[in-house]
Motif scaffolding. Sequence first.
Motif, PDB file in Angstrom:
ATOM      1  N   MET A 112       0.867  -1.185   0.000  1.00 34.54           N
ATOM      2  CA  MET A 112       0.000   0.000   0.000  1.00 34.54           C
ATOM      3  C   MET A 112       0.900   1.229   0.000  1.00 34.54           C
ATOM      4  O   MET A 112       1.777   1.367   0.860  1.00 34.54           O
ATOM      5  CB  MET A 112      -0.902   0.005   1.233  1.00 34.54           C
TER       6      MET A 112
ATOM      7  N   THR B 254       1.302   5.627  -1.433  1.00 32.12           N
ATOM      8  CA  THR B 254       0.680   6.830  -1.992  1.00 32.12           C
ATOM      9  C   THR B 254       1.225   7.082  -3.399  1.00 32.12           C
ATOM     10  O   THR B 254       2.244   6.508  -3.799  1.00 32.12           O
ATOM     11  CB  THR B 254       0.982   8.047  -1.097  1.00 32.12           C
TER      12      THR B 254
ATOM     13  N   MET C 295      -6.318   1.566  -7.458  1.00 29.59           N
ATOM     14  CA  MET C 295      -6.470   2.627  -6.467  1.00 29.59           C
ATOM     15  C   MET C 295      -7.607   2.265  -5.511  1.00 29.59           C
ATOM     16  O   MET C 295      -8.664   1.785  -5.931  1.00 29.59           O
ATOM     17  CB  MET C 295      -6.786   3.939  -7.177  1.00 29.59           C
ATOM     18  N   LYS C 296      -7.348   2.450  -4.225  1.00 27.86           N
ATOM     19  CA  LYS C 296      -8.371   2.159  -3.223  1.00 27.86           C
ATOM     20  C   LYS C 296      -9.403   3.279  -3.254  1.00 27.86           C
ATOM     21  O   LYS C 296      -9.055   4.465  -3.179  1.00 27.86           O
ATOM     22  CB  LYS C 296      -7.719   2.060  -1.845  1.00 27.86           C
ATOM     23  N   GLU C 297     -10.657   2.897  -3.359  1.00 29.80           N
ATOM     24  CA  GLU C 297     -11.726   3.889  -3.517  1.00 29.80           C
ATOM     25  C   GLU C 297     -11.816   4.791  -2.291  1.00 29.80           C
ATOM     26  O   GLU C 297     -11.767   4.331  -1.153  1.00 29.80           O
ATOM     27  CB  GLU C 297     -13.065   3.181  -3.744  1.00 29.80           C
ATOM     28  N   GLY C 298     -11.964   6.076  -2.568  1.00 29.69           N
ATOM     29  CA  GLY C 298     -12.144   7.045  -1.489  1.00 29.69           C
ATOM     30  C   GLY C 298     -10.863   7.505  -0.839  1.00 29.69           C
ATOM     31  O   GLY C 298     -10.903   8.317   0.086  1.00 29.69           O
ATOM     32  N   THR C 299      -9.710   6.977  -1.281  1.00 25.88           N
ATOM     33  CA  THR C 299      -8.425   7.391  -0.709  1.00 25.88           C
ATOM     34  C   THR C 299      -7.447   7.692  -1.846  1.00 25.88           C
ATOM     35  O   THR C 299      -7.741   7.449  -3.019  1.00 25.88           O
ATOM     36  CB  THR C 299      -7.818   6.284   0.183  1.00 25.88           C
ATOM     37  N   ASP C 300      -6.274   8.205  -1.447  1.00 26.95           N
ATOM     38  CA  ASP C 300      -5.239   8.440  -2.455  1.00 26.95           C
ATOM     39  C   ASP C 300      -4.177   7.333  -2.404  1.00 26.95           C
ATOM     40  O   ASP C 300      -3.052   7.514  -2.874  1.00 26.95           O
ATOM     41  CB  ASP C 300      -4.568   9.800  -2.234  1.00 26.95           C
ATOM     42  N   MET C 301      -4.547   6.144  -1.838  1.00 26.91           N
ATOM     43  CA  MET C 301      -3.610   5.027  -1.706  1.00 26.91           C
ATOM     44  C   MET C 301      -3.753   4.057  -2.875  1.00 26.91           C
ATOM     45  O   MET C 301      -4.864   3.784  -3.340  1.00 26.91           O
ATOM     46  CB  MET C 301      -3.854   4.270  -0.394  1.00 26.91           C
TER      47      MET C 301
END
Length: 493
Positions: free
Chosen positions: A363, A365, A388-394
């Motif tokens: 994981m 950024t 990309m993980k939904e709702g994050t910038d990761m």
Amino acid sequence: MRLLNQADPCAEVLIQETGEHVLVTAGEVHLQRCLDDLRDRFAKIEISASKPIIPFRETVIRPPKVDMVNEDLGKQQKVAIIHQVKEEASQGRLSDTLHVDPSGLVTLTTPNRLANVSVRAIPLPKEVTNLLESSTELIRTLEQLNMSLREGKSLDISLRTLEAIAGLKAQLESLLPGRKWRNTVERIWSFGPRRYGPNILLNGVEGYQRPSVWQCLAREDKAGEFGAQTIRDFDNSIISGFQLATLSGPMCEEPLMGVGFSVERWDIQSSALSQHQDSLEEDSISSEALVDSNMERSTKTSAQMEGMVAGLSQARRRPEAASTDCYGPVSGQLIAAMKEACRHAFQAQPQRLMAAMYTCEIMATAEVLGRVYGVIGKREGRVLHEEMKEGTDMFIIKAILPVAESFGFADEIRKRTSGLASPQLVFSHWEVISSDPFWVPTTEEEYLHFGEKADSANQALKYMNAVRRRKGLYVEEKIVEHAEKQRTLSKNK
């Protein structure tokens, strides 16, 4: 170490066949913690630990159709490696004991010239290897059942076990289709190493009908048919030689994986069989004499001593009965011949090393993605996909990394990304390393691309030499290779 084993459920302690005490842990950090506990809490003495032992496997593949620069190989180049192995095998050996056919069939004769065996190595399909590896417990149960049937014992086999064995047989038949693999499942002689590994020994001897390994699945009406089939003398010697060959391969004494050995000829002269019978009779006579002497030891008299002396002198007068082969028992010679034949058959095919692989989930950024990719590429890993993980910038990156390159991987990623990326490693599978450890440039295109030295890093050769060095085997390397005259660039003052 026993206390550590009791205290930590994730740590295992075992002693290898070489006598080394090995500590098996869940990862690099866990290993360091266990060593610290041993030093400070359990043993309370200084401990010297070797470098981590990384397991490898050895296998063979089909002859490649393209060379190292993806140029099409002709027939001459395809068999060049076989001729090269043939020449190497002939050096330092009698030419009449070892014969390597251009097709890869190896014929080896025992030292007393009374028996010979012909073996061919065949790469197994990947799906079959995976199935055998995942069914080790079932194959072990099957071997125990067959041993009990051979000894004439009656066993109560549960219906679930029989169904599982029948399912394994059906799966093997479905994974080995076509004319090339016809009747292969019925011709399985043994599994190896240790009789339950991911390699198989096939019975290709003409006219030799031995009981099948699947005989426990036979119905009662077929019991007479299977009972009529007899096992030849020295059948166990062939199996033992195969087990020894698959337990330590010729590349770096690591276990083989995904290799089938087909015994295509197996001849024993009648004099070898008579020698075997004589040795068995002598063993039984000597054991009877030992029992008699133990019973009569309580009443030792001079008359008995005279009788024993007379018996010994009579045995001396019959040297032809007591004489044995100077090379040892025929069964032992056949085990050694089978082992060497399997090793040479393995070397007559394109050999490859198999590395244990981790699945790596990271994981990170967006700003440190490039650095993560750089660390993975540097350690011979490859990225499978990223999302990309939904709702994050990761970003979640899935990659594959060799176990041999994983030491210090987590620390390096954290340092390079300032703690913004954290990896998670889980063992995934065994993977063939595509590069040939014995590769040298042969075609004109390879000479143009790599040059005569071909001094680019060969990953498989590096791993193989590291294992050989750890085991104390011979490593073919030179202190100075491709030496060139050096000159200083500094100006004379």
